[in-house]
Write an enzyme that holds these catalytic residues in place. Sequence first.
Site, PDB file in Angstrom:
ATOM      1  N   CYS A  30      63.155  54.135  65.276  1.00 55.66           N
ATOM      2  CA  CYS A  30      63.089  54.087  66.757  1.00 55.66           C
ATOM      3  C   CYS A  30      64.233  54.889  67.367  1.00 55.66           C
ATOM      4  CB  CYS A  30      63.138  52.625  67.206  1.00 55.66           C
ATOM      5  SG  CYS A  30      63.437  52.386  68.974  1.00 55.66           S
ATOM      6  N   CYS A  33      66.403  53.059  69.862  1.00 53.02           N
ATOM      7  CA  CYS A  33      67.237  52.084  69.148  1.00 53.02           C
ATOM      8  C   CYS A  33      68.500  52.750  68.622  1.00 53.02           C
ATOM      9  CB  CYS A  33      66.465  51.472  67.986  1.00 53.02           C
ATOM     10  SG  CYS A  33      65.010  50.507  68.451  1.00 53.02           S
TER      11      CYS A  33
END
Length: 267
Positions: A30, A33
């Site tokens: 991600c 993230c």
Amino acid sequence: METTASDFSTDVIEASRTTPVLVDFWAPWCGPCRQLGPTLEQLDAERDDWRLVKVNVDEHNDLARQYGVRGIPAVKLFVDGTVEAEFTGALPRHAIEKWLDEHLPSEEKETLRQAQAALRDGRREDAAELLAPLAESKEASPETRLLLASALVFDAPERALTLIDTLDVADPALRQQREAVQTLGRLLTRDPDLPDTDTAATYREALAALREEAFDDALSHFIDVVREDRSLDDDGARKACVALFTLLGPDHPVTKTHRRTFDTSLY
């Protein structure tokens, strides 16, 4: 630190009963993230009023489902074993700091909570005693000063007016509360120049009842004035009613008794 499903109860739920725990639900693939993670880790290293725990959702999808994670990164703040606040996405550092300051527990927030409860119960002296030490600090929040002014306005109206004289509040509810304190403080500290009429006499009776904290009588008289002459004392009767309803709150028996009658008197 990373946690697992088997350790989550210890690392997060139980730990948050002592120190708030910020849980970062993330995954290695991600991109957002990977942007958010280092920011949270840096903040965690700089502060000691919360701790960071990370959950890899690829490895612990059961935890993600349990806590309603539908998109990542998902950040949840646990306090006393439950989720206090949350956000999704990679926020910039300044936004995260603002979010933390808003939602992390603090001594001032707990004092405000206790003082608000005391005011709802009509215990103004208890509320003032709780708030006075905080309000003296230069770092005291506008809400603290405003709440203290609300507690003092009937007993020490001049001091209440001084507390809010330069107070700048953006929240609409706090602005309404500040206006209520200003209205009542002025009514309690001045002797208006009124004509010699029956309506003015009723207005004087309302002011006298207000000073005696006979709120039921005060509102009855103020509403009579609203019906007869809204222009008296620059619409003072209507402003007084709104101010009293604001400070007493919607659940106060006096508010419940007079609010509907007041509303109909405006038309």
